[in-house]
Design a protein around this motif. Structure first.
Motif, PDB file in Angstrom:
ATOM      1  N   ARG B  40      35.032 -43.136  10.033  1.00 34.16           N
ATOM      2  CA  ARG B  40      34.414 -44.045  11.006  1.00 34.16           C
ATOM      3  C   ARG B  40      34.827 -45.483  10.700  1.00 34.16           C
ATOM      4  NH1 ARG B  40      28.298 -42.430  11.678  1.00 34.16           N
ATOM      5  NH2 ARG B  40      28.729 -43.559  13.592  1.00 34.16           N
ATOM      6  N   MET B 132      15.573 -45.070  12.422  1.00 36.75           N
ATOM      7  CA  MET B 132      16.786 -44.309  12.092  1.00 36.75           C
ATOM      8  C   MET B 132      16.434 -43.094  11.245  1.00 36.75           C
ATOM      9  SD  MET B 132      19.909 -46.765  11.205  1.00 36.75           S
ATOM     10  CE  MET B 132      20.392 -48.045  12.312  1.00 36.75           C
ATOM     11  N   ILE B 137      18.900 -40.085  10.702  1.00 31.65           N
ATOM     12  CA  ILE B 137      20.112 -40.827  10.343  1.00 31.65           C
ATOM     13  C   ILE B 137      19.770 -41.651   9.114  1.00 31.65           C
ATOM     14  CG2 ILE B 137      21.717 -42.624  11.098  1.00 31.65           C
ATOM     15  CD1 ILE B 137      20.842 -41.598  14.014  1.00 31.65           C
ATOM     16  N   ASP B 138      20.510 -41.443   8.041  1.00 31.11           N
ATOM     17  CA  ASP B 138      20.177 -42.106   6.788  1.00 31.11           C
ATOM     18  C   ASP B 138      20.613 -43.574   6.858  1.00 31.11           C
ATOM     19  OD1 ASP B 138      19.746 -42.913   4.247  1.00 31.11           O
ATOM     20  OD2 ASP B 138      20.853 -41.289   3.276  1.00 31.11           O
ATOM     21  N   PRO B 139      19.639 -44.517   6.841  1.00 29.59           N
ATOM     22  CA  PRO B 139      20.027 -45.922   6.980  1.00 29.59           C
ATOM     23  C   PRO B 139      20.896 -46.412   5.814  1.00 29.59           C
ATOM     24  CG  PRO B 139      17.661 -45.732   6.578  1.00 29.59           C
ATOM     25  CD  PRO B 139      18.174 -44.353   6.773  1.00 29.59           C
ATOM     26  N   ARG B 142      24.295 -45.335   7.051  1.00 28.13           N
ATOM     27  CA  ARG B 142      24.721 -45.877   8.342  1.00 28.13           C
ATOM     28  C   ARG B 142      24.722 -47.406   8.328  1.00 28.13           C
ATOM     29  NH1 ARG B 142      25.757 -47.967  12.316  1.00 28.13           N
ATOM     30  NH2 ARG B 142      26.064 -47.166  14.427  1.00 28.13           N
ATOM     31  N   ARG B 147      28.221 -52.188   5.130  1.00 28.58           N
ATOM     32  CA  ARG B 147      28.088 -53.610   4.792  1.00 28.58           C
ATOM     33  C   ARG B 147      28.527 -53.869   3.353  1.00 28.58           C
ATOM     34  NH1 ARG B 147      25.044 -52.598   8.944  1.00 28.58           N
ATOM     35  NH2 ARG B 147      24.425 -54.222  10.394  1.00 28.58           N
TER      36      ARG B 147
END
Lengths: 283, 261
Positions: B40, B132, B137-139, B142, B147
């Motif tokens: 991604r 999330m 969805i594992d923050p 993601r 970052r």
């Protein structure tokens, strides 16, 4: 109550503490499949905490939460995330991702969890947005939405993966009468049309009672009453009557715990006299 | 009274180690999440833009001025010994070994670190991270992992740009204004700046600083108390802690790299 196969969420002897404060002190709940169950109680009784315990975001101090027969606190990371794919949750302020527009917000879980083509995702997102009446708002950013619209977008996002269970955290708080009416209608219609099981946490009595099939009243960490809206309305419990009718005084007193009023005032007078006396001596 | 202060000390010590522990676990989880980012690339590019590209201007301007000041100061000292021909080396070595990584680290902490903490903290305060999690969805994977990786990639590049622009700044002042010989400026740099000892060590420093600053920034945001006050405190802590970490680590790294020679 109904037999075990009809119970989707089963909470038994649930205890939960935050710091020194006891939030739940032995709570038993049954959430029946296909129905709308409301959990009501005054602010600070841990209604939102209950949803987080069901969703596995918090772990109980003791007691169990079973969702579809699975012991939530006992699940590993992978299994917990698998079951969460089948849970939708509507947060109080919507919790939309602020760096994406409405369309991308609703598409987000689909893009993360499925390998669907862009065309398919577009169709699905438009269907979900149409269901909440916001197909025309798909290009807007979350900052351009009113509170009610943000909640409807969040609702569309929560049902994007066709969950078996929907949890609503204070869905009516701070809404104008029209958005409130829209949300009430949506929660009922989505529940029936999609065959969901819904849990509403709220203290907006009229709206919640109008759509809930079954209601639990929580106070001081315990279930203080449960039944249909009608049964609770006829309940002899003083606490239930105070809560449902909004009386300012009753089992929940108007005054925060304090010592006797007269003694308190006299104490002040005594202290003033003493300090006057001592300053007189000093001078 | 003294018992109380001992108790406070113990409490602070314990909470420090608790935070360190939480931070380390988070770091491990972030690193474990990095392989999932590979397919991604778009996520990573977006974050590298906001962490790195948006920090370019401040790095560029500061690098230019630091280089110009080095040119002025260096010239004034060197000219006393008739060694103004060596101005290029003085400017280049100061930048590549020290000022490049350190000053760009401090600027990076102030510009990108604080922005990361504020962004993640606000996502937490507005329940976006919770949402999330509930969408399975594992923050950490993601939101935090891209970052973190973006910071890791950006910081060495920013430090290199800072040094390069600084050398040019020194050139403008030294050669353009003060009349140092142009050929001497460049050839001295070419002859005396060693790829391994100077440039590579500078790059290692900037990678270490980038890791630590981004780690502190994402952890502070993720660990922030989810209120506006909590987020503003976390942002302040990011800048203070990462600046101190940069300066402290710089001493340790310098001692290890250049201590023996």
């Amino acid at each position: 109550m109904a037999d075990d196969s009809d119970i989707l969420v089963k909470v038994r002897d649930l205890h939960f503490e935050r710091g020194d404060r006891m939030i739940f002190d032995g709570v038993d709940l049954d959430i029946p499949r296909g129905k709308i169950t409301a959990i009501m109680g005054p602010s600070g009784t841990g209604k939102t905490t209950m949803l987080r315990l069901i969703g596995g975001q918090l772990r109980p101090s003791s007691g169990t939460v079973h969702v579809e027969g699975q012991h939530i606190a006992g699940l590993g990371h992978g299994a917990l995330y698998q079951i969460r794919k089948r849970m939708g949750m509507l947060f109080q302020n919507g919790a939309l991702l602020t760096d994406m527009n409405v369309f991308e917000n609703v598409a987000f879980p689909l893009r993360e969890h499925t390998e669907l083509s862009n065309d398919m995702i577009r169709d699905l997102v438009l269907m979900k947005l149409h269901a909440v009446g916001l197909r025309g708002a798909r290009e807007l950013m979350p900052s351009e939405l009113s509170g009610g619209m943000a909640r409807r977008v969040a609702l569309a996002r929560a049902i994007a993966l066709d969950p078996m269970i929907m949890m609503y955290d204070e869905p009516f708080t701070g809404q104008d009468p029209i958005s409130m009416g829209v949300l009430v209608k949506l929660i009922r219609e989505l529940n029936d049309a999609l065959g969901l099981t819904s849990i509403i946490v709220s203290h907006d009595i009229a709206e919640t009672c109008s759509i809930a099939d079954y209601i639990y009243l929580l106070s001081n960490g315990k279930v203080v009453g449960h039944g249909t809206a009608e049964e609770l309305g006829n309940s002899s419990s003083e606490w239930a009557q105070q809560f449902l009718n909004g009386y300012s005084d009753g089992p929940v007193p108007f005054h925060y715990q304090a010592k006797d009023y007269l003694a308190d005032l006299m104490d002040g007078a005594d202290q003033r006299a003493q300090s006057n006396g001592s300053s007189g001596v000093a001078s | 009274m003294s018992l109380n202060s001992i108790r406070t000390l113990g409490h602070k010590g314990l909470s420090f180690f608790q935070r360190l522990g939480r931070g380390s676990i988070l770091l491990v989880n972030i690193v474990l999440g990095i392989p999932a980012l590979l397919p991604r690339v778009r996520l990573l590019i977006q974050q590298t833009y906001s962490v790195g590209v948006l920090s370019l201007l401040i790095i560029f301007v500061s690098g230019l001025f630091v280089g110009m000041v080095l040119g002025l100061q260096g010239y004034n000292t060197l000219v006393k010994f008739g060694a103004e021909e060596s101005l290029g080396v003085v400017v280049a070595l100061s930048l590549v070994r020290e000022l490049g990584p350190v000053v760009s680290g401090l600027l990076f902490a102030g510009r990108a670190g604080s922005a990361l903490t504020a962004e993640i903290g606000l996502m937490k305060a507005t329940e976006q991270l919770s949402a999330m999690e509930m969408m399975a969805i594992d923050p950490v994977r993601r939101v935090l992992a891209p970052r973190f990786l973006a910071g890791l990639i950006s910081m060495p590049l920013l430090a290199a740009i800072f040094s390069a622009v600084g050398v040019l700044g020194g050139y403008f002042v030294g050669v353009g204004l003060l009349g140092v010989d142009e050929g001497a400026y460049w050839s001295q740099i070419q002859a005396n700046v060693d790829y391994h000892d100077d440039i590579l060590n500078g790059v290692i420093k900037s990678i270490v600083f980038g890791t630590v600053i981004t780690w502190i920034a994402v952890f502070e945001g993720y660990d922030a108390i989810p209120t506006s006050e909590g987020v503003s405190r976390a942002t302040t802590r990011t800048v203070v802690h990462s600046s101190l970490a940069v300066l402290g680590l710089d001493f340790i790294l310098t001692a290890l790299m250049f201590g023996e020679s």
